[in-house]
Design a protein around this motif. Sequence first.
Motif, PDB file in Angstrom:
ATOM      1  N   VAL A   1      -1.071  -7.134   0.572  1.00 64.03           N
ATOM      2  CA  VAL A   1      -2.099  -8.140   0.335  1.00 64.03           C
ATOM      3  C   VAL A   1      -1.780  -8.841  -0.980  1.00 64.03           C
ATOM      4  CG1 VAL A   1      -3.700  -6.632  -0.940  1.00 64.03           C
ATOM      5  CG2 VAL A   1      -4.596  -8.574   0.369  1.00 64.03           C
TER       6      VAL A   1
ATOM      7  N   SER B   1       0.829  -1.202   0.000  1.00 57.75           N
ATOM      8  CA  SER B   1       0.000   0.000   0.000  1.00 57.75           C
ATOM      9  C   SER B   1       0.863   1.252   0.000  1.00 57.75           C
ATOM     10  CB  SER B   1      -0.892   0.009   1.248  1.00 57.75           C
ATOM     11  OG  SER B   1      -0.087   0.143   2.418  1.00 57.75           O
TER      12      SER B   1
ATOM     13  N   THR C   1      -2.686 -16.199  -0.110  1.00 58.92           N
ATOM     14  CA  THR C   1      -2.646 -14.933   0.631  1.00 58.92           C
ATOM     15  C   THR C   1      -1.808 -15.041   1.898  1.00 58.92           C
ATOM     16  OG1 THR C   1      -4.680 -15.406   1.876  1.00 58.92           O
ATOM     17  CG2 THR C   1      -4.917 -14.258  -0.240  1.00 58.92           C
TER      18      THR C   1
ATOM     19  N   THR D   1     -10.396 -12.879   0.044  1.00 60.57           N
ATOM     20  CA  THR D   1      -9.454 -11.898  -0.476  1.00 60.57           C
ATOM     21  C   THR D   1     -10.046 -10.502  -0.480  1.00 60.57           C
ATOM     22  OG1 THR D   1      -8.463 -13.608  -1.877  1.00 60.57           O
ATOM     23  CG2 THR D   1      -7.976 -11.328  -2.443  1.00 60.57           C
ATOM     24  N   SER D   2     -11.343 -10.410  -0.777  1.00 57.31           N
ATOM     25  CA  SER D   2     -11.971  -9.088  -0.831  1.00 57.31           C
ATOM     26  C   SER D   2     -11.925  -8.405   0.535  1.00 57.31           C
ATOM     27  CB  SER D   2     -13.416  -9.203  -1.327  1.00 57.31           C
ATOM     28  OG  SER D   2     -14.162 -10.065  -0.494  1.00 57.31           O
TER      29      SER D   2
ATOM     30  N   LEU E   1      -6.184  -6.189  -9.670  1.00 56.50           N
ATOM     31  CA  LEU E   1      -5.405  -5.032  -9.225  1.00 56.50           C
ATOM     32  C   LEU E   1      -5.430  -3.926 -10.279  1.00 56.50           C
ATOM     33  CD1 LEU E   1      -3.527  -4.274  -6.785  1.00 56.50           C
ATOM     34  CD2 LEU E   1      -1.620  -4.834  -8.295  1.00 56.50           C
TER      35      LEU E   1
ATOM     36  N   ARG F   1      -8.452  -7.288   1.213  1.00 59.06           N
ATOM     37  CA  ARG F   1      -8.147  -6.128   0.373  1.00 59.06           C
ATOM     38  C   ARG F   1      -8.738  -4.849   0.982  1.00 59.06           C
ATOM     39  NH1 ARG F   1      -9.687  -8.302  -4.217  1.00 59.06           N
ATOM     40  NH2 ARG F   1     -11.760  -7.382  -4.112  1.00 59.06           N
TER      41      ARG F   1
ATOM     42  N   TRP G   1      -6.476  -3.739   3.605  1.00 61.55           N
ATOM     43  CA  TRP G   1      -5.303  -3.129   2.953  1.00 61.55           C
ATOM     44  C   TRP G   1      -5.611  -1.688   2.539  1.00 61.55           C
ATOM     45  CZ3 TRP G   1      -4.834  -1.950  -2.409  1.00 61.55           C
ATOM     46  CH2 TRP G   1      -3.549  -1.675  -2.851  1.00 61.55           C
ATOM     47  N   GLU G   2      -6.811  -1.467   1.979  1.00 62.62           N
ATOM     48  CA  GLU G   2      -7.207  -0.120   1.583  1.00 62.62           C
ATOM     49  C   GLU G   2      -7.271   0.818   2.786  1.00 62.62           C
ATOM     50  OE1 GLU G   2     -10.981  -0.640  -0.246  1.00 62.62           O
ATOM     51  OE2 GLU G   2     -10.173  -1.363  -2.167  1.00 62.62           O
TER      52      GLU G   2
ATOM     53  N   THR H   1      -3.271 -10.433  -4.249  1.00 60.35           N
ATOM     54  CA  THR H   1      -4.512 -10.339  -5.010  1.00 60.35           C
ATOM     55  C   THR H   1      -4.212 -10.581  -6.475  1.00 60.35           C
ATOM     56  OG1 THR H   1      -6.479  -8.943  -5.379  1.00 60.35           O
ATOM     57  CG2 THR H   1      -4.332  -7.843  -5.424  1.00 60.35           C
TER      58      THR H   1
END
Length: 343
Positions: A201, A135, A162, A186-187, A208, A190, A193-194, A203
């Motif tokens: 992460v 990130s 992951t 994963t979502s 991406l 993610r 991560w955001e 992905t």
Amino acid sequence: MVRWALIAAAAMLFIVSTAAAEPVGDDFYAGKTVRIIIGTTTAGDYGAYAQLMAHHIGRFVPGRPTVIVQTMLGGAGLVALNHLAKIAAQDGTVLSLPHANIVQDGLLNPRVQFDPAQFQWIGRMTSVVQVGVASSQSKARSIEDARQRELIAGASGVTNPTGLNPRILNALAGTRFKIVTGYKGTSEARIAWERGEVDVVTTSWDGLIERYGDQLKAGLIHPLYVYGMTQPPELAAIPSITKFGRNDAERAFLQIYTIGAEIGRAFAFPPGVPEHRVAMWRSAFMKMLDDPDFRRAVAKSNIRLDPLDGAALAARVAAVVTLPKDTIAQAGAFYDRLLAEVR
């Protein structure tokens, strides 16, 4: 007369036995509902490909069954796979889009209840190219940064990519990832991560680009490593996780592990489904791929296709599941060491 009677009786016996061996007629699926079981939520890649399949393939299966997606969470996909192997109907009314780690866990995890060699592959929608991406808040730009300081990696499981990719790199490449598991998919990882809850992460590369393409171009986020059998040109300078094996045991493990990238997002029947129904679905799968409505749906969804027919995929999986027992044992010993701290 006796001879002709015997001939007639033999002919009748042949007809009866042949009829008994014939596949059930095309009406088997008429009025039935077929379930596609996935081991994650419908919000991520598995859900997207499973729902795409469910929406279109029924038109190409004789009897035109209704096809639905069912989620079965737990154990990074293992709950669903154990269910497929031990509990689910094996008549062709239940199939799966299994987690890509089906072979890895089937060969190396003693607690699983399935044999990956017995699953029957219908076809693959796409192979997998995944990246570990840092990130903007982490300020990490390369895998060297992960060697120099601790980075928190978000994961949806211990044994799926992951969670396993950063663990492998810690063991083989000297990185210092701190792995946080427990995300439902994963979502969800993610999203963390955001929000800056985790630094890195794993992905899909296509996802991406789709979601964060502008940030990539602006240099705000940075791929650190690649997991996949092929490497897109844009990632040519990013180290592949498959290249870090230093000895026979590590290379054997990576061979078993990376077949997951080849499996990607593929569909399989559990053991025991009759061969003629497997063949029926393989044919339907290939017809679906060429269907204009399906192609339009793929374009509209902007998802990646890298299809492979069921027989070809089965051959590639077989090349790994039939490795010599001592090779698998070496890989398993390395895997045990890799996971010692979390088991």
